[in-house]
Design a protein around this motif. Structure first.
Motif, short mmCIF file in Angstrom:
data_model
loop_
_atom_site.label_atom_id
_atom_site.label_comp_id
_atom_site.label_asym_id
_atom_site.label_seq_id
_atom_site.Cartn_x
_atom_site.Cartn_y
_atom_site.Cartn_z
N ARG A 137 0.86 -1.17 0.00
CA ARG A 137 0.00 0.00 0.00
C ARG A 137 0.90 1.23 0.00
NH1 ARG A 137 -3.33 0.74 4.43
NH2 ARG A 137 -4.99 1.61 3.12
N THR A 180 1.87 4.98 0.64
CA THR A 180 1.51 6.05 1.58
C THR A 180 1.94 7.43 1.13
OG1 THR A 180 3.58 5.68 2.78
CG2 THR A 180 1.63 4.45 3.52
N ALA A 226 -2.72 4.22 0.23
CA ALA A 226 -2.85 4.64 1.63
C ALA A 226 -2.53 6.11 1.81
CB ALA A 226 -1.94 3.79 2.51
N ASP A 227 -2.25 6.82 0.73
CA ASP A 227 -1.99 8.25 0.79
C ASP A 227 -3.33 8.98 0.91
OD1 ASP A 227 -1.36 10.93 0.36
OD2 ASP A 227 0.25 10.47 -1.04
N LYS A 228 -3.63 9.46 2.10
CA LYS A 228 -4.92 10.09 2.36
C LYS A 228 -5.14 11.33 1.50
CE LYS A 228 -6.21 7.21 5.55
NZ LYS A 228 -7.33 6.26 5.28
#
Length: 489
Positions: free
Chosen positions: A70, A72, A230-232
């Motif tokens: 994932r 980030t 997973a990088d918001k």
């Protein structure tokens, strides 16, 4: 994936399954092992365009080497250079969005504008604007709603898609062709034709997903994206585009479902959704449930599946209804068809006292069980009749507005129309249809020119000279599918 393919969390198989061997209609992709780290310094690469910097090779290598990884930190790849490339990739004549900003106006102070846009994106101050709702006519007379994004939204969306492609292109299956780098409609058409010809295909499922882009479930889409991303900050950007709404007749309207058609990010989101909902499941079904050959070709939400056995086809269709229902999708009951199609279809139907095999449409071409001059089976493809009629109506309407333009101006425009038609439809076996299109364009032009004056001296002899001067000849432009497919794979 478990046996039923129904886990709540999408699961990607540990080993890539899109190999050439045993899957004629899919293109396998072999890549090297991962090196370096995901925050590696930018270096020249071809993935973002000729001469454009690319910092994504490490992302590709990690995504390829670890199917459960994932990511980030991806937003920093949306840098100034990538925004600049995205701006240049936008068609200068594209219609403006709700802000009215045009490509030319934005480019007058391009570097300042892009630097400001980059700062807003990286700091979180960037705000997506609503799309401008327009309607375009479909071949069947209905209207298709499109959302025209603002220019800056187009730029950022294109740049983000470029970054996400580095992750998802190593995940997407070989039988998925729609809106992917280096793949186009004719690659899907080639794969389908070769698959039917080389595999034991006797039945074809033409699956039509009802109102796919509007029915796409955003909660499921979010879970599918989080499987890899997973990088918001990237996820918040996508959420902003999905929830920005539309403006129609000056009124803002909320869109709480689906993905707006026309947005640069929508094709990628659609591929991510169908990758988890259909592709992985269909691949598992082919391995675990099928008793004979199965070929799959998907272009965005257009799906064709070929089967050796009718029982496999019927079981797949039943299971597909159940699979789609879980994720908020439906097959169109009137447009989804299972037909007998393949090298033995004509003989088998004749033995049962039935007529010729049915045909199916895919990507603008009607597919027919044909016979070559040597008596061999081949998939004959011709232009969908209603598509050609609709295009000729558009040409005729435009000619009425252009009637009094100089002949060279009309000729140059019609040349581009005919050349564009030939570039897509001039496939082997379709020469009669493309010749008919060119003749009908000539006929409409002839009528338009004669209406310019009651004392016209234009006759067909002169008209044919004009057509020869301005309209390209109707020759086949594409190689046989087997040739191009072999070259690619």
């Amino acid at each position: 994936m478990n046996e039923g393919g129904k886990s709540d969390r999408p699961v990607v198989p540990a080993n890539p399954l899109n190999k050439v061997a045993g899957a004629t209609a899919e293109v396998g992709e072999e890549r090297g092992r991962a090196k370096g780290n995901t925050a590696s310094k930018t270096r020249p690469g071809h993935s973002a365009g000729p001469g454009v910097p690319s910092a994504l090779e490490r992302v590709r290598e990690v995504a390829r080497g670890d199917k459960e990884a994932r990511f980030t930190a991806l937003l920093h790849h949306v840098d100034l250079a990538r925004l600049r490339v995205a701006y240049r990739a936008i068609r200068p004549q594209a219609a403006p969005g709700v802000d009215g900003a045009t490509w030319a106006e934005y480019g007058q102070d391009l570097e300042v504008n892009l630097q400001d846009l980059h700062a807003r994106v990286q700091s979180g101050r960037y705000r997506a604007k609503p799309s401008r709702r327009v309607y375009i006519p479909k071949a069947d007379g209905r209207l298709r709603p499109l959302g025209i994004a603002s220019l800056e939204d187009k730029i950022v969306q294109r740049a983000v898609v470029e970054v996400l492609n580095a992750v998802y292109e190593v995940d997407f299956r070989g039988f998925s062709y729609g809106f992917r780098p280096g793949r186009g409609p004719h690659h899907a058409l080639d794969a389908l034709t070769v698959g039917i010809g080389r595999k034991r295909v006797n039945w074809v499922l033409d699956a039509d997903i009802r109102d796919f882009f509007n029915q796409l479930d955003r909660s499921w889409l979010g879970r599918f994206l989080e499987h890899r991303i997973a990088d918001k900050r990237i996820l918040r950007l996508i959420d902003k585009w999905l929830t920005a709404g539309v403006i129609e007749d000056g009124e803002w309207a909320e869109c709480d479902q689906g993905s707006p058609q026309g947005a640069s990010v929508s094709p990628l989101l659609a591929n991510v959704y169908l990758h988890h909902v259909f592709d992985l499941w269909a691949e598992w079904w082919r391995r675990r449930r099928a008793h004979g050959d199965v070929i799959i070709v998907r272009f965005a939400d257009d799906v064709i599946v070929g089967f050796e056995h009718e029982q496999d086809a019927q079981r797949f269709l039943s299971d597909l209804h159940e699979r789609f229902a879980k994720f908020g999708l439906q097959l169109h009951p009137d447009k989804t068809r299972l037909i007998e199609f393949g090298r033995h279809a004509a003989r088998n139907r004749a033995a049962r006292g039935l007529g010729k095999p049915e045909t199916f449409d895919f990507l603008g071409l009607t597919h027919i069980c044909g016979t070559s001059k040597t008596g061999r089976f081949w998939v004959k493809r011709i232009t969908i009749a209603k598509r050609m009629r609709a295009k000729l109506r558009q040409v005729n309407d435009q000619l009425k507005h252009r009637r009094h333009e100089p002949i060279p101006v009309q000729g140059q425009w019609l040349r581009s129309v005919v050349a564009g038609h030939l570039a897509y439809y001039a496939v082997p076996g379709n020469s009669d249809a493309v010749s008919a299109f060119r003749f009908q364009v000539t006929k409409h032009w002839f009528k338009a020119l004669r209406r310019r004056s009651q004392r016209t001296r234009l006759n067909w002899a002169r008209m044919n000279r004009l057509a020869k001067r301005w309209l390209p000849p109707a020759h086949v432009k594409h190689p046989f599918p087997e040739v191009r497919f072999a070259a690619r794979t």
